[in-house]
Design a protein around this motif. Structure first.
Motif, PDB file in Angstrom:
ATOM      1  N   MET A   1       0.826  -1.206   0.000  1.00 40.47           N
ATOM      2  CA  MET A   1       0.000   0.000   0.000  1.00 40.47           C
ATOM      3  C   MET A   1       0.865   1.264   0.000  1.00 40.47           C
ATOM      4  SD  MET A   1      -2.903   1.336  -0.111  1.00 40.47           S
ATOM      5  CE  MET A   1      -4.441   1.562   0.661  1.00 40.47           C
ATOM      6  N   LEU A   2       1.981   1.241   0.720  1.00 44.46           N
ATOM      7  CA  LEU A   2       2.874   2.399   0.766  1.00 44.46           C
ATOM      8  C   LEU A   2       3.424   2.706  -0.630  1.00 44.46           C
ATOM      9  CD1 LEU A   2       4.274   4.588   2.402  1.00 44.46           C
ATOM     10  CD2 LEU A   2       6.114   2.955   2.876  1.00 44.46           C
ATOM     11  N   VAL A   3       3.754   1.656  -1.375  1.00 43.67           N
ATOM     12  CA  VAL A   3       4.261   1.842  -2.740  1.00 43.67           C
ATOM     13  C   VAL A   3       3.207   2.534  -3.602  1.00 43.67           C
ATOM     14  CG1 VAL A   3       4.987   0.624  -4.836  1.00 43.67           C
ATOM     15  CG2 VAL A   3       5.860  -0.097  -2.614  1.00 43.67           C
ATOM     16  N   GLN A   4       1.940   2.157  -3.426  1.00 44.26           N
ATOM     17  CA  GLN A   4       0.849   2.765  -4.193  1.00 44.26           C
ATOM     18  C   GLN A   4       0.702   4.253  -3.851  1.00 44.26           C
ATOM     19  OE1 GLN A   4      -0.472   0.978  -6.541  1.00 44.26           O
ATOM     20  NE2 GLN A   4       0.363  -0.970  -5.880  1.00 44.26           N
ATOM     21  N   ILE A   5       0.796   4.586  -2.581  1.00 46.35           N
ATOM     22  CA  ILE A   5       0.667   5.980  -2.147  1.00 46.35           C
ATOM     23  C   ILE A   5       1.828   6.805  -2.692  1.00 46.35           C
ATOM     24  CG2 ILE A   5       0.710   7.509  -0.123  1.00 46.35           C
ATOM     25  CD1 ILE A   5      -0.806   5.217   1.369  1.00 46.35           C
ATOM     26  N   ILE A   6       3.043   6.250  -2.614  1.00 49.16           N
ATOM     27  CA  ILE A   6       4.218   6.947  -3.148  1.00 49.16           C
ATOM     28  C   ILE A   6       4.080   7.134  -4.658  1.00 49.16           C
ATOM     29  CG2 ILE A   6       6.705   6.726  -3.554  1.00 49.16           C
ATOM     30  CD1 ILE A   6       6.843   5.391  -0.742  1.00 49.16           C
ATOM     31  N   ALA A   7       3.599   6.097  -5.360  1.00 48.46           N
ATOM     32  CA  ALA A   7       3.412   6.191  -6.819  1.00 48.46           C
ATOM     33  C   ALA A   7       2.380   7.263  -7.158  1.00 48.46           C
ATOM     34  CB  ALA A   7       2.995   4.846  -7.392  1.00 48.46           C
ATOM     35  N   PHE A   8       1.279   7.294  -6.401  1.00 47.08           N
ATOM     36  CA  PHE A   8       0.241   8.300  -6.634  1.00 47.08           C
ATOM     37  C   PHE A   8       0.788   9.710  -6.415  1.00 47.08           C
ATOM     38  CE2 PHE A   8      -2.917  11.201  -4.864  1.00 47.08           C
ATOM     39  CZ  PHE A   8      -3.859  11.229  -5.875  1.00 47.08           C
ATOM     40  N   LEU A  73       1.352  -3.801 -14.850  1.00 48.59           N
ATOM     41  CA  LEU A  73       2.053  -2.850 -13.993  1.00 48.59           C
ATOM     42  C   LEU A  73       1.282  -2.704 -12.690  1.00 48.59           C
ATOM     43  CD1 LEU A  73       4.381  -0.782 -13.720  1.00 48.59           C
ATOM     44  CD2 LEU A  73       2.842   0.915 -14.724  1.00 48.59           C
ATOM     45  N   GLU A  74       1.871  -3.170 -11.603  1.00 52.35           N
ATOM     46  CA  GLU A  74       1.181  -3.173 -10.308  1.00 52.35           C
ATOM     47  C   GLU A  74       0.811  -1.762  -9.847  1.00 52.35           C
ATOM     48  OE1 GLU A  74       2.103  -4.488  -5.721  1.00 52.35           O
ATOM     49  OE2 GLU A  74       3.131  -5.550  -7.348  1.00 52.35           O
ATOM     50  N   THR A  75       1.640  -0.790 -10.156  1.00 50.73           N
ATOM     51  CA  THR A  75       1.361   0.596  -9.737  1.00 50.73           C
ATOM     52  C   THR A  75       0.577   1.375 -10.797  1.00 50.73           C
ATOM     53  OG1 THR A  75       3.509   1.293 -10.583  1.00 50.73           O
ATOM     54  CG2 THR A  75       3.378   0.754  -8.222  1.00 50.73           C
ATOM     55  N   GLY A  76       0.104   0.709 -11.816  1.00 49.06           N
ATOM     56  CA  GLY A  76      -0.622   1.384 -12.896  1.00 49.06           C
ATOM     57  C   GLY A  76      -1.839   2.150 -12.417  1.00 49.06           C
ATOM     58  N   LEU A  77      -2.586   1.578 -11.472  1.00 47.60           N
ATOM     59  CA  LEU A  77      -3.767   2.268 -10.956  1.00 47.60           C
ATOM     60  C   LEU A  77      -3.362   3.545 -10.224  1.00 47.60           C
ATOM     61  CD1 LEU A  77      -6.826   2.379 -10.464  1.00 47.60           C
ATOM     62  CD2 LEU A  77      -6.444   1.029  -8.379  1.00 47.60           C
ATOM     63  N   ALA A  78      -2.348   3.456  -9.380  1.00 43.69           N
ATOM     64  CA  ALA A  78      -1.891   4.628  -8.627  1.00 43.69           C
ATOM     65  C   ALA A  78      -1.367   5.713  -9.568  1.00 43.69           C
ATOM     66  CB  ALA A  78      -0.808   4.219  -7.627  1.00 43.69           C
ATOM     67  N   ILE A  79      -0.635   5.315 -10.594  1.00 44.14           N
ATOM     68  CA  ILE A  79      -0.107   6.292 -11.559  1.00 44.14           C
ATOM     69  C   ILE A  79      -1.258   6.913 -12.349  1.00 44.14           C
ATOM     70  CG2 ILE A  79       1.299   6.556 -13.645  1.00 44.14           C
ATOM     71  CD1 ILE A  79       3.146   4.343 -12.432  1.00 44.14           C
ATOM     72  N   GLY A  80      -2.178   6.086 -12.822  1.00 45.51           N
ATOM     73  CA  GLY A  80      -3.339   6.606 -13.551  1.00 45.51           C
ATOM     74  C   GLY A  80      -4.167   7.555 -12.709  1.00 45.51           C
ATOM     75  N   LEU A  81      -4.344   7.217 -11.433  1.00 47.78           N
ATOM     76  CA  LEU A  81      -5.091   8.104 -10.538  1.00 47.78           C
ATOM     77  C   LEU A  81      -4.317   9.390 -10.251  1.00 47.78           C
ATOM     78  CD1 LEU A  81      -6.653   5.563  -8.008  1.00 47.78           C
ATOM     79  CD2 LEU A  81      -7.856   6.935  -9.732  1.00 47.78           C
ATOM     80  N   GLY A  82      -2.996   9.298 -10.173  1.00 45.75           N
ATOM     81  CA  GLY A  82      -2.177  10.500  -9.983  1.00 45.75           C
ATOM     82  C   GLY A  82      -2.308  11.460 -11.158  1.00 45.75           C
ATOM     83  N   ILE A  83      -2.302  10.929 -12.378  1.00 46.22           N
ATOM     84  CA  ILE A  83      -2.489  11.750 -13.579  1.00 46.22           C
ATOM     85  C   ILE A  83      -3.892  12.348 -13.574  1.00 46.22           C
ATOM     86  CG2 ILE A  83      -2.635  11.724 -16.103  1.00 46.22           C
ATOM     87  CD1 ILE A  83      -0.490   9.451 -16.000  1.00 46.22           C
ATOM     88  N   PHE A  84      -4.884  11.517 -13.253  1.00 46.36           N
ATOM     89  CA  PHE A  84      -6.261  12.000 -13.193  1.00 46.36           C
ATOM     90  C   PHE A  84      -6.424  13.100 -12.143  1.00 46.36           C
ATOM     91  CE2 PHE A  84     -10.326  11.820 -10.945  1.00 46.36           C
ATOM     92  CZ  PHE A  84     -11.177  12.245 -11.964  1.00 46.36           C
ATOM     93  N   ALA A  85      -5.865  12.885 -10.955  1.00 39.87           N
ATOM     94  CA  ALA A  85      -5.991  13.869  -9.865  1.00 39.87           C
ATOM     95  C   ALA A  85      -5.332  15.192 -10.254  1.00 39.87           C
ATOM     96  CB  ALA A  85      -5.388  13.322  -8.573  1.00 39.87           C
TER      97      ALA A  85
END
Length: 147
Positions: A1-8, A73-85
């Protein structure tokens, strides 16, 4: 989960660099045709050719969602949400707050709001593609914070 938050968060903040880079070198460069109507309106439509850039980043964001969905890509959702945000933030600050494409947030007058308006006004003082300044959106030189 920490990796996802950092990716976002990393993606969100990296997008400010991407906004600056694409604005300076692409929008005020070889795709000026799409961006020019944002500096000098040459049509009667509510939409601008400049809005095409939102579509580009939406497609990139969706691409990362798909990379996550298909376990590429495991962090794809976090990256996509970061771009969206970042895109949503950009839309709220740039199109709604600064340019008033929707008549809300008109009375925001805190120090940051005034500074972002000043910086953007300096960017728009040039209606041509050359001699521009303040190409970022959320980050800009400190001098615009001064009263």
């Amino acid at each position: 989960m920490l990796v996802q938050i950092i990716a976002f968060l990393g993606t969100f903040f990296f997008m400010e660099f991407m906004a600056w880079f694409s604005h300076k070198y692409i929008m005020h460069g070889f795709l000026w045709y799409l961006h020019a109507d944002h500096h000098k309106k040459d049509h009667d439509s509510w939409f601008e050719r400049n809005d095409a850039f939102f579509i580009f980043y939406a497609v990139v964001s969706i691409g990362f969602f798909l990379l996550w969905k298909y376990a590429i890509l495991e962090t794809g959702l976090a990256i996509g949400l970061g771009i969206f945000a970042y895109g949503l933030t950009y839309f709220m600050v740039h199109d709604i707050f600064i340019h008033q494409r929707f008549k809300i947030f008109r009375n925001a007058n805190n120090r940051y709001a005034k500074a972002v308006r000043r910086a953007h006004k300096m960017h728009h003082k040039h209606i041509g593609k050359d001699h521009g300044e303040c190409f970022g959106m959320l980050l800009f030189p400190f001098k615009y914070f001064k009263p």
